[in-house]
Design an enzyme around this catalytic site. Structure first.
Site, PDB file in Angstrom:
ATOM      1  N   ARG A  50     -20.324  15.904  -3.019  1.00 54.95           N
ATOM      2  CA  ARG A  50     -19.096  16.683  -3.223  1.00 54.95           C
ATOM      3  C   ARG A  50     -19.141  17.198  -4.646  1.00 54.95           C
ATOM      4  O   ARG A  50     -19.428  16.434  -5.569  1.00 54.95           O
ATOM      5  CB  ARG A  50     -17.885  15.773  -2.992  1.00 54.95           C
ATOM      6  CG  ARG A  50     -16.537  16.306  -3.484  1.00 54.95           C
ATOM      7  CD  ARG A  50     -16.025  17.391  -2.571  1.00 54.95           C
ATOM      8  NE  ARG A  50     -14.621  17.682  -2.737  1.00 54.95           N
ATOM      9  CZ  ARG A  50     -14.115  18.455  -3.684  1.00 54.95           C
ATOM     10  NH1 ARG A  50     -14.878  18.965  -4.612  1.00 54.95           N
ATOM     11  NH2 ARG A  50     -12.830  18.705  -3.727  1.00 54.95           N
ATOM     12  N   GLU A  58     -10.413  25.427   1.981  1.00 54.01           N
ATOM     13  CA  GLU A  58     -10.863  24.831   3.237  1.00 54.01           C
ATOM     14  C   GLU A  58     -11.438  25.947   4.105  1.00 54.01           C
ATOM     15  O   GLU A  58     -11.070  27.111   3.970  1.00 54.01           O
ATOM     16  CB  GLU A  58      -9.693  24.152   3.952  1.00 54.01           C
ATOM     17  CG  GLU A  58      -9.107  22.974   3.201  1.00 54.01           C
ATOM     18  CD  GLU A  58     -10.075  21.818   3.050  1.00 54.01           C
ATOM     19  OE1 GLU A  58     -10.853  21.555   3.990  1.00 54.01           O
ATOM     20  OE2 GLU A  58     -10.070  21.187   1.980  1.00 54.01           O
ATOM     21  N   ARG A  92     -19.080   9.877  -0.446  1.00 53.50           N
ATOM     22  CA  ARG A  92     -19.946  10.940  -0.957  1.00 53.50           C
ATOM     23  C   ARG A  92     -20.044  10.782  -2.471  1.00 53.50           C
ATOM     24  O   ARG A  92     -19.076  10.401  -3.121  1.00 53.50           O
ATOM     25  CB  ARG A  92     -19.351  12.325  -0.670  1.00 53.50           C
ATOM     26  CG  ARG A  92     -19.237  12.663   0.782  1.00 53.50           C
ATOM     27  CD  ARG A  92     -18.596  14.011   0.962  1.00 53.50           C
ATOM     28  NE  ARG A  92     -17.227  13.999   0.444  1.00 53.50           N
ATOM     29  CZ  ARG A  92     -16.357  14.996   0.583  1.00 53.50           C
ATOM     30  NH1 ARG A  92     -16.706  16.107   1.195  1.00 53.50           N
ATOM     31  NH2 ARG A  92     -15.144  14.901   0.098  1.00 53.50           N
TER      32      ARG A  92
END
Length: 166
Positions: A50, A58, A92
């Protein structure tokens, strides 16, 4: 002496959830959206990453697919270096991604495909990088680049909050 060893052990154990590798090198094998991707590292392991200090729209938001495409153009199938700054709740690695001397996180802001995520940057990002990311966002806004073409673009954190449970 026993107490000192015990204290050292406990302090070391408390840090176990922190990233164990400060840098991860690898080839980008998939760009998921404008701020997350998958690399195959030098040990042939797939790693979910990330991008730190930014938040891209999004995929279902305006400019979400454009943000993904822009990141893909920069890094797809390229060898990158990721400086790990944290691990998120999805396990992540949260990273500053470098392609040679280019800060890819900053490039997403510069192109108008991400916000500088100040909430998470404060206290973790150097003051020089914080100011640079702020400046990049301001320039993108003034140039009406990417998502700044919209009259009032909705930040992804507000979009996610409004769409929870849907």
């Amino acid at each position: 002496m026993f107490r000192l060893c015990l204290l050292f052990f406990l302090l070391t154990a408390c840090r176990a959830d922190e990233p164990s590798q400060p840098f991860i090198n690898g080839v980008v094998i998939k760009v998921k959206d404008g701020d997350s991707l998958v690399i195959r590292d030098d040990q042939n392991q797939e790693r979910q990453l990330r991008l730190a200090f930014i938040d891209a729209p999004e995929y279902s938001q305006p400019f979400g697919s454009e943000a993904r495409r822009n990141l893909d153009r920069w890094v797809s199938q390229k060898h990158v270096q990721a400086q790990v700054v944290d691990t998120d709740r999805y396990q992540r690695r949260v990273v500053v991604l470098q392609l040679g001397n280019t800060d890819i996180n900053g490039e997403q802001i510069k192109a108008g495909f991400a916000w500088h995520y100040q909430h998470f940057a404060k206290g973790k990002q150097s003051s020089a990088d914080f100011e640079r990311y702020q400046s990049l966002e301001q320039q993108a806004r003034q140039g009406r680049l990417g998502l700044w073409q919209e009259a009032r673009p909705v930040p992804p954190w507000d979009y996610r909050r409004a769409n929870r449970g849907n």
